[in-house]
Motif scaffolding. Structure first.
Motif, PDB file in Angstrom:
ATOM      1  N   VAL A   1       0.779  -1.255   0.098  1.00  0.00           N
ATOM      2  CA  VAL A   1       0.221  -0.104  -0.096  1.00  0.00           C
ATOM      3  C   VAL A   1       0.890   1.265   0.017  1.00  0.00           C
ATOM      4  N   GLY A   2       0.658   2.233  -1.061  1.00  0.00           N
ATOM      5  CA  GLY A   2       1.189   3.395  -1.039  1.00  0.00           C
ATOM      6  C   GLY A   2       2.448   3.286  -1.889  1.00  0.00           C
ATOM      7  N   HIS A   3       3.362   4.383  -2.258  1.00  0.00           N
ATOM      8  CA  HIS A   3       4.559   4.289  -2.673  1.00  0.00           C
ATOM      9  C   HIS A   3       5.264   3.268  -2.054  1.00  0.00           C
ATOM     10  N   CYS A   4       5.812   2.633  -2.922  1.00  0.00           N
ATOM     11  CA  CYS A   4       6.761   1.277  -2.501  1.00  0.00           C
ATOM     12  C   CYS A   4       8.038   1.673  -2.072  1.00  0.00           C
ATOM     13  N   PHE A   5       8.874   1.539  -3.241  1.00  0.00           N
ATOM     14  CA  PHE A   5      10.308   1.889  -3.010  1.00  0.00           C
ATOM     15  C   PHE A   5      10.350   3.366  -2.628  1.00  0.00           C
ATOM     16  N   PHE A   6      10.569   3.948  -1.684  1.00  0.00           N
ATOM     17  CA  PHE A   6      10.091   5.330  -1.175  1.00  0.00           C
ATOM     18  C   PHE A   6      11.458   6.332  -1.031  1.00  0.00           C
ATOM     19  N   LEU A   7      11.811   6.922  -1.907  1.00  0.00           N
ATOM     20  CA  LEU A   7      12.737   8.126  -1.816  1.00  0.00           C
ATOM     21  C   LEU A   7      12.238   9.284  -0.912  1.00  0.00           C
TER      22      LEU A   7
ATOM     23  N   GLN B   1       1.785  -5.470  -7.783  1.00  0.00           N
ATOM     24  CA  GLN B   1       0.539  -5.163  -7.116  1.00  0.00           C
ATOM     25  C   GLN B   1       0.737  -4.057  -5.882  1.00  0.00           C
ATOM     26  N   THR B   2       1.161  -2.921  -6.571  1.00  0.00           N
ATOM     27  CA  THR B   2       1.284  -1.457  -5.685  1.00  0.00           C
ATOM     28  C   THR B   2      -0.190  -0.859  -5.594  1.00  0.00           C
ATOM     29  N   LYS B   3      -0.524  -0.719  -4.508  1.00  0.00           N
ATOM     30  CA  LYS B   3      -2.050  -0.272  -4.378  1.00  0.00           C
ATOM     31  C   LYS B   3      -1.953   1.033  -3.755  1.00  0.00           C
ATOM     32  N   CYS B   4      -3.145   1.871  -3.912  1.00  0.00           N
ATOM     33  CA  CYS B   4      -3.288   2.995  -3.226  1.00  0.00           C
ATOM     34  C   CYS B   4      -3.778   3.120  -1.753  1.00  0.00           C
ATOM     35  N   HIS B   5      -4.706   2.066  -1.451  1.00  0.00           N
ATOM     36  CA  HIS B   5      -5.322   1.778  -0.487  1.00  0.00           C
ATOM     37  C   HIS B   5      -5.517   0.263  -0.121  1.00  0.00           C
ATOM     38  N   MET B   6      -5.918  -0.201   1.041  1.00  0.00           N
ATOM     39  CA  MET B   6      -6.139  -1.390   1.342  1.00  0.00           C
ATOM     40  C   MET B   6      -7.163  -2.105   0.219  1.00  0.00           C
ATOM     41  N   THR B   7      -8.450  -1.773   0.245  1.00  0.00           N
ATOM     42  CA  THR B   7      -9.596  -2.210  -0.307  1.00  0.00           C
ATOM     43  C   THR B   7      -9.867  -1.241  -1.502  1.00  0.00           C
ATOM     44  N   LYS B   8      -9.948   0.344  -1.302  1.00  0.00           N
ATOM     45  CA  LYS B   8     -10.516   1.060  -2.099  1.00  0.00           C
ATOM     46  C   LYS B   8      -9.669   1.196  -3.345  1.00  0.00           C
ATOM     47  N   PRO B   9     -10.349   1.782  -4.576  1.00  0.00           N
ATOM     48  CA  PRO B   9      -9.399   2.104  -5.781  1.00  0.00           C
ATOM     49  C   PRO B   9      -8.924   3.371  -5.638  1.00  0.00           C
ATOM     50  N   CYS B  10      -7.854   3.848  -6.269  1.00  0.00           N
ATOM     51  CA  CYS B  10      -7.047   5.171  -6.091  1.00  0.00           C
ATOM     52  C   CYS B  10      -8.009   6.100  -6.836  1.00  0.00           C
TER      53      CYS B  10
ATOM     54  N   THR C   1      -9.682  15.630  -5.211  1.00  0.00           N
ATOM     55  CA  THR C   1     -10.372  14.914  -4.067  1.00  0.00           C
ATOM     56  C   THR C   1      -9.412  13.825  -3.637  1.00  0.00           C
ATOM     57  N   GLY C   2      -8.465  13.504  -4.327  1.00  0.00           N
ATOM     58  CA  GLY C   2      -7.435  12.523  -3.925  1.00  0.00           C
ATOM     59  C   GLY C   2      -6.435  13.257  -3.178  1.00  0.00           C
ATOM     60  N   GLN C   3      -6.081  14.391  -3.633  1.00  0.00           N
ATOM     61  CA  GLN C   3      -4.959  15.047  -2.995  1.00  0.00           C
ATOM     62  C   GLN C   3      -5.598  15.512  -1.513  1.00  0.00           C
TER      63      GLN C   3
ATOM     64  N   ILE D   1       0.278  10.202   2.382  1.00  0.00           N
ATOM     65  CA  ILE D   1       0.629  11.568   1.870  1.00  0.00           C
ATOM     66  C   ILE D   1      -0.327  11.690   0.674  1.00  0.00           C
ATOM     67  N   PRO D   2      -0.544  12.966   0.114  1.00  0.00           N
ATOM     68  CA  PRO D   2      -1.543  13.299  -0.843  1.00  0.00           C
ATOM     69  C   PRO D   2      -1.297  12.340  -2.096  1.00  0.00           C
ATOM     70  N   SER D   3      -0.071  12.147  -2.564  1.00  0.00           N
ATOM     71  CA  SER D   3       0.436  11.413  -3.767  1.00  0.00           C
ATOM     72  C   SER D   3       0.213   9.805  -3.667  1.00  0.00           C
ATOM     73  N   ASP D   4      -0.163   9.568  -2.486  1.00  0.00           N
ATOM     74  CA  ASP D   4      -0.198   7.924  -2.441  1.00  0.00           C
ATOM     75  C   ASP D   4      -1.549   7.733  -3.109  1.00  0.00           C
ATOM     76  N   ASN D   5      -2.356   8.623  -3.421  1.00  0.00           N
ATOM     77  CA  ASN D   5      -3.676   8.254  -4.094  1.00  0.00           C
ATOM     78  C   ASN D   5      -3.204   8.075  -5.586  1.00  0.00           C
TER      79      ASN D   5
END
Length: 395
Positions: free
Chosen positions: A258-264, A281-290, A310-312, A319-323
């Motif tokens: 969930v969220g940015h994976c390899f995160f600098l 399979q990198t996701k924005c949320h556990m169950t919801k769509p991005c 709305t995602g921001q 953080i906002p960009s995780d959407n």
């Protein structure tokens, strides 16, 4: 089970039988050793982090973690073949696949085949029930076709990642309900040398600085690494490098994260090498769509706005960009990205998100004012592949 474990000297796991350590947390001022780089651990070693006492705050590093304050973490399992590719197409309905290299893989291991469709959720995990050379029998048939050919010189073969390791760090199963997993965090002067390890039920959802593995403001990390690891079924990120330079992140497999994976993290980090990592399979949320920000031309969105925010503005991402979550979040061009694969993000594969000046912990400092990531020459970015993502590349 322990209520907590503080290590001032050295704790080493013997390698003559399978061992388990169950504890609320580990505070590491000395050294924790499970195998060494020269002599990897060969038996099973499992550390399970519980959360029976809620809300503990250990030296600014939170709870339910291996928290390293000036200490050294040495975790070395015996697997180095993290992933390979299909040798030929695996059709839907089959329970037999052929891969290019199944060395070190064993009956009972869990593997995951990447999607070769536009839909990243066609990645499939299976267990190995039989293996002969590079031919593998799976515990149940595949639901989807996974392509396994080179067409017109383009290698479109599905990757196959290995999730099982003999050295494992995990949260106890209750984390699947609370989304409050374990974490590994190294503070300044600490050192981590991690290879051949499995991290699962890790990361603490919507909580800053609590990630599966995290170098936090370490400065020069030369010689330190995470490699040949699997990081799967986590609740917040994969590998976080924050204010730390010259690490090596190599030959790791991530899946269902969930969220940015390899995160600098802040854009101040340089000299780090990301080599041959596979993110699935990198996701924005556990169950919801991005809910990605719409960067289309004016009028492209239904409400006529140029940018949908709305995602921001969402409270459901860290953080906002995780959407618009990316498998590889790259904030400074002065790092090496070579032969990595972003195989199935719900949003973005590789995101070059260079700030004008470094942000976060460095924002407003003299170091930040003197650094201009957007004006720096792009370092090595070579051999990287993106497929089955909503967007493969964004810069």
């Amino acid at each position: 089970a322990l209520n907590g474990l503080t290590i001032m000297g050295k704790l080493a796991f013997a390698d003559d039988k399978d061992l388990e350590l169950t504890t609320e947390w580990v505070m590491l001022h000395g050294e924790l050793e499970i195998g060494t780089e020269a002599v990897p651990h060969t038996h099973k070693a499992t550390i399970t982090l519980t959360d029976n006492v809620r809300g503990e705050a250990m030296m600014g590093m939170g709870d339910r973690g291996i928290m390293i304050s000036g200490g050294t973490l040495n975790l070395h399992g015996d697997r180095s073949n993290s992933w390979t590719k299909l040798a030929k197409t695996a059709d839907a309905g089959t329970n037999a696949i052929d891969v290019l290299d199944a060395a070190q893989w064993r009956v009972g291991d869990e593997i995951v085949l990447t999607s070769t469709d536009f839909d990243p959720r066609q990645a499939e995990r299976r267990n190995i029930t039989a293996i002969s050379d590079n031919s593998i029998t799976l515990d149940k048939p595949l639901e989807y076709m996974h392509f396994g050919k080179i067409t017109f010189g383009v290698d479109e073969r599905a990757e196959v990642g290995m999730l099982t390791r003999n050295v494992k760090v995990q949260a106890s199963p209750d984390a699947d309900q609370t989304l409050f997993g374990g974490h590994i965090m190294a503070m300044v002067t600490s050192k981590m040398y991690v290879s051949g390890v499995e991290l699962t039920r890790m990361g603490q959802n919507l909580t800053l600085a609590r990630y599966p593995i995290h170098w936090h403001l370490n400065g020069d990390g030369a010689g330190q690494y995470i490699r040949n690891a699997s990081i799967h079924d986590t609740y917040s990120r994969c590998v976080t490098v924050h204010g730390t330079n010259n690490l090596k992140v190599e030959n790791n497999v991530t899946f269902n994260t969930v969220g940015h994976c390899f995160f600098l993290e802040d854009g101040i980090e340089t000299g780090n090498q990301y080599v041959r990592n596979l993110a699935i399979q990198t996701k924005c949320h556990m169950t919801k769509p991005c809910d990605p920000t719409d960067l289309g031309p004016f009028g492209a969105s239904a409400d006529g706005l140029n940018f949908k925010t709305t995602g921001q503005d969402s409270k459901e991402v860290l953080i906002p960009s995780d959407n618009t979550a990316s498998s590889f979040w790259i904030t400074n061009p002065g790092n090496v990205y070579r032969d990595n694969v972003a195989a199935g993000s719900d949003a973005t594969g590789f995101w070059l998100a260079f700030p004008e000046h470094p942000t976060g912990a460095f924002e407003g400092t003299d170091r930040s004012k003197a650094a201009w990531p957007r004006r720096m020459k792009l370092g090595e970015f070579k051999g990287n592949v993106a497929h089955s993502n909503h967007d493969g590349f964004m810069g």
